[in-house]
Design a protein around this motif. Structure first.
Motif, PDB file in Angstrom:
ATOM      1  N   THR A 187       0.857  -1.178   0.000  1.00 45.45           N
ATOM      2  CA  THR A 187       0.000   0.000   0.000  1.00 45.45           C
ATOM      3  C   THR A 187       0.895   1.230   0.000  1.00 45.45           C
ATOM      4  O   THR A 187       1.750   1.373   0.876  1.00 45.45           O
ATOM      5  CB  THR A 187      -0.915   0.019   1.234  1.00 45.45           C
ATOM      6  OG1 THR A 187      -1.690  -1.183   1.250  1.00 45.45           O
ATOM      7  CG2 THR A 187      -1.848   1.212   1.192  1.00 45.45           C
ATOM      8  N   VAL A 188       0.717   2.106  -0.993  1.00 45.71           N
ATOM      9  CA  VAL A 188       1.565   3.286  -1.141  1.00 45.71           C
ATOM     10  C   VAL A 188       0.684   4.507  -1.370  1.00 45.71           C
ATOM     11  O   VAL A 188      -0.507   4.391  -1.645  1.00 45.71           O
ATOM     12  CB  VAL A 188       2.551   3.119  -2.333  1.00 45.71           C
ATOM     13  CG1 VAL A 188       3.450   1.919  -2.130  1.00 45.71           C
ATOM     14  CG2 VAL A 188       1.800   3.017  -3.649  1.00 45.71           C
ATOM     15  N   VAL A 189       1.297   5.670  -1.261  1.00 40.97           N
ATOM     16  CA  VAL A 189       0.631   6.909  -1.646  1.00 40.97           C
ATOM     17  C   VAL A 189       1.110   7.280  -3.039  1.00 40.97           C
ATOM     18  O   VAL A 189       2.312   7.421  -3.277  1.00 40.97           O
ATOM     19  CB  VAL A 189       0.923   8.043  -0.650  1.00 40.97           C
ATOM     20  CG1 VAL A 189       0.356   9.357  -1.163  1.00 40.97           C
ATOM     21  CG2 VAL A 189       0.341   7.700   0.713  1.00 40.97           C
ATOM     22  N   ALA A 190       0.180   7.401  -3.967  1.00 40.86           N
ATOM     23  CA  ALA A 190       0.504   7.693  -5.361  1.00 40.86           C
ATOM     24  C   ALA A 190       0.151   9.137  -5.684  1.00 40.86           C
ATOM     25  O   ALA A 190      -0.726   9.738  -5.071  1.00 40.86           O
ATOM     26  CB  ALA A 190      -0.253   6.758  -6.281  1.00 40.86           C
ATOM     27  N   LYS A 191       0.834   9.663  -6.678  1.00 39.03           N
ATOM     28  CA  LYS A 191       0.566  11.013  -7.175  1.00 39.03           C
ATOM     29  C   LYS A 191      -0.203  10.915  -8.488  1.00 39.03           C
ATOM     30  O   LYS A 191       0.105  10.081  -9.338  1.00 39.03           O
ATOM     31  CB  LYS A 191       1.892  11.753  -7.395  1.00 39.03           C
ATOM     32  CG  LYS A 191       1.751  13.106  -8.083  1.00 39.03           C
ATOM     33  CD  LYS A 191       3.127  13.685  -8.367  1.00 39.03           C
ATOM     34  CE  LYS A 191       3.024  14.945  -9.215  1.00 39.03           C
ATOM     35  NZ  LYS A 191       4.371  15.482  -9.555  1.00 39.03           N
ATOM     36  N   SER A 192      -1.216  11.765  -8.646  1.00 36.09           N
ATOM     37  CA  SER A 192      -2.001  11.797  -9.876  1.00 36.09           C
ATOM     38  C   SER A 192      -1.389  12.791 -10.851  1.00 36.09           C
ATOM     39  O   SER A 192      -0.987  13.889 -10.461  1.00 36.09           O
ATOM     40  CB  SER A 192      -3.450  12.202  -9.581  1.00 36.09           C
ATOM     41  OG  SER A 192      -4.060  11.296  -8.694  1.00 36.09           O
ATOM     42  N   ASP A 193      -1.311  12.409 -12.124  1.00 39.15           N
ATOM     43  CA  ASP A 193      -0.752  13.280 -13.158  1.00 39.15           C
ATOM     44  C   ASP A 193      -1.579  13.126 -14.428  1.00 39.15           C
ATOM     45  O   ASP A 193      -1.382  12.191 -15.198  1.00 39.15           O
ATOM     46  CB  ASP A 193       0.706  12.922 -13.426  1.00 39.15           C
ATOM     47  CG  ASP A 193       1.368  13.881 -14.427  1.00 39.15           C
ATOM     48  OD1 ASP A 193       0.663  14.769 -14.949  1.00 39.15           O
ATOM     49  OD2 ASP A 193       2.570  13.727 -14.692  1.00 39.15           O
ATOM     50  N   SER A 194      -2.504  14.053 -14.639  1.00 42.65           N
ATOM     51  CA  SER A 194      -3.374  13.975 -15.810  1.00 42.65           C
ATOM     52  C   SER A 194      -2.620  14.259 -17.102  1.00 42.65           C
ATOM     53  O   SER A 194      -3.146  14.041 -18.197  1.00 42.65           O
ATOM     54  CB  SER A 194      -4.544  14.962 -15.667  1.00 42.65           C
ATOM     55  OG  SER A 194      -4.063  16.291 -15.519  1.00 42.65           O
ATOM     56  N   GLY A 195      -1.379  14.731 -16.992  1.00 37.86           N
ATOM     57  CA  GLY A 195      -0.576  14.966 -18.190  1.00 37.86           C
ATOM     58  C   GLY A 195       0.145  13.728 -18.683  1.00 37.86           C
ATOM     59  O   GLY A 195       0.690  13.727 -19.795  1.00 37.86           O
ATOM     60  N   ALA A 196       0.144  12.675 -17.883  1.00 38.04           N
ATOM     61  CA  ALA A 196       0.820  11.432 -18.260  1.00 38.04           C
ATOM     62  C   ALA A 196      -0.210  10.450 -18.811  1.00 38.04           C
ATOM     63  O   ALA A 196      -1.229  10.191 -18.179  1.00 38.04           O
ATOM     64  CB  ALA A 196       1.532  10.829 -17.061  1.00 38.04           C
ATOM     65  N   ALA A 197       0.054   9.895 -19.976  1.00 40.76           N
ATOM     66  CA  ALA A 197      -0.882   8.951 -20.583  1.00 40.76           C
ATOM     67  C   ALA A 197      -0.900   7.636 -19.831  1.00 40.76           C
ATOM     68  O   ALA A 197      -1.938   7.001 -19.698  1.00 40.76           O
ATOM     69  CB  ALA A 197      -0.512   8.714 -22.044  1.00 40.76           C
TER      70      ALA A 197
END
Length: 444
Positions: free
Chosen positions: A342-352
């Motif tokens: 279980t990790v904390v992820a970062k969201s990046d709408s610029g990455a496909a």
């Protein structure tokens, strides 16, 4: 058969082309329709009777068991409705077919050929059994779709009996020497083959799924009758009224891979110019005692009308399948072939595409690498190649399988980056964040 119109309900909580096409075909055949969705479906238990609203004469079940985190809830819903009205693709049949090893037992008990398979409930047993298979084998989750939850593994790859919340098993990699990986999808409705296609793996991949870019070729008039007979027998053995049955040819004959109760129509229509929707509509109408013009069915099969049907319910309330909101940083359960974290992820709408750190990928056994992708970094005009592996991600109770880039993110705060392949399923609120970036405990 009666000329009086019957009312066909399609049980489908999602907005699939197939559901729309079936409903439109029923209407085009002169009968009435109801789309049984969250907005309009109510079951009442009172005065010694269970009633369904909207009322229908027959239900075509298209609940997706493979895409939900809790299939038993969907099966329970289907069983509830089946107790009130007759249902095509009953919950017992669909739940058995959706679980690959449960389906394999039913098929092999009927003398039907399936690839050599082993299910073990411990890592030690699974690793021990792995040595009994060839250098390359297939490792699959018992419930999966679109090729997700399927890996080609070597003899030294550590394996776990579960990937995420789903059991996994090992299976022989069936193929013909010197040939590009190819399988046969046969669509069976009411014991009739309505179309078939060969599916060929996309370059660099070994899986043939159309959703993963696999090529398609019409096989309706060219595939052997032996394969068609196996497909019909598989559907009948599993109790399915309609299904897409996948077969593969080995050096010593044909094997049944699986039977999908909610198989898509898009690839089949592209390959054959034939849609199964009117045949499913005909089956449902006749099951309820109605009549259809067979010539009209054949005529409708040459089109795939997936426009929004007139019976789609409207509601002033928010739809239950509306996208869930996630934050700029979000807790994610990530699983591979040998572990879960279980990790904390970062969201990046610029990455496909989703990206995972090299070490984290190694820790959970993400892999093996099945292709490479080319990405551009910042303002650089030159692209870099990155290996791609499958990941199973759990976010807010939903589970997704994605093909993720592997990169060195050791110098970054977040070792997992969520790209548009995941974010398309959610609404992104960049103001919402999980501030604690410390590593979260492993899953038991």
């Amino acid at each position: 058969m009666s000329d009086t119109p019957v009312r066909v309900g399609v049980l489908s909580l999602h907005n699939s082309k197939e559901t729309k096409a079936i409903l439109n075909a029923v209407e085009a055949l002169g009968h009435d329709t109801e789309w049984l969705r969250s907005e309009n479906t109510v079951v009442r238990f009172e005065t010694g009777e269970a009633t369904l609203s909207p009322d229908v004469d027959v239900i075509a079940n298209r609940l997706l068991l493979s895409n939900t985190d809790n299939p038993s809830e969907e099966v329970g819903l289907a069983r509830t409705l089946e107790g009130i009205r007759p249902m095509l693709n009953t919950p017992d049949a669909t739940s058995r077919a959706a679980h690959k090893t449960a389906a394999a037992v039913a098929l092999i008990n009927e003398g039907l050929p399936v690839p050599r398979t082993a299910l073990a409930l411990s890592s030690d047993q699974l690793d021990r059994i792995r040595r009994e298979f060839a250098e390359e084998a297939v490792y699959k989750t018992a419930i999966g779709t679109h090729g997700g939850g399927a890996w080609k593994v070597g003899t030294k790859d550590p394996l776990t009996p579960r990937v995420g919340k789903r059991r996994a098993f090992i299976q022989e990699l069936v193929r013909r020497r010197g040939e590009t990986p190819r399988d046969l999808r046969v669509y069976v409705v009411d014991d009739r083959v309505v179309g078939a296609m060969y599916r060929t793996a996309f370059e660099g991949d070994w899986r043939t799924n159309v959703a993963r870019g696999g090529g398609v070729e019409d096989a309706t008039n060219s595939a052997p009758e032996e394969a068609f007979e196996l497909a019909r027998r598989a559907a009948a053995t599993l109790g399915l009224d309609y299904a897409g049955v996948d077969l593969i040819e080995g050096e010593d004959g044909w094997y049944i891979l699986e039977a999908n109760p909610t198989a898509g129509f898009k690839g089949l229509y592209r390959a054959t110019g034939r849609s199964p929707a009117p045949y499913i509509a005909k089956q449902a109408i006749e099951y309820a005692g109605g009549s259809v013009d067979p010539d009209r069915v054949e005529q409708l099969a040459s089109t795939l009308d997936d426009s929004v049907p007139a019976c789609k319910p409207t509601s002033v309330t928010v739809e239950s399948d509306e996208a869930v909101t996630i934050g700029f940083t979000e807790q994610v359960v990530i699983s591979g072939t040998s572990g879960t974290k279980t990790v904390v992820a970062k969201s990046d709408s610029g990455a496909a595409r989703t990206s995972i750190d090299l070490q984290l990928a190694a820790d959970i056994g993400a892999g093996p690498i099945h292709t490479v992708s080319r990405v551009r970094s910042g303002s650089s005009k030159q692209s870099k190649t990155r290996p791609v592996v499958d990941l199973v991600l759990g976010i807010g109770g939903d589970q997704h399988t994605v093909a993720a880039n592997i990169e060195d993110r050791s110098h970054m705060t977040h070792r997992l980056l969520l790209g548009r392949d995941i974010l398309k399923n959610y609404r992104l609120d960049v103001s919402r964040r999980i501030e604690d970036h410390a590593e979260l405990p492993d899953e038991e």
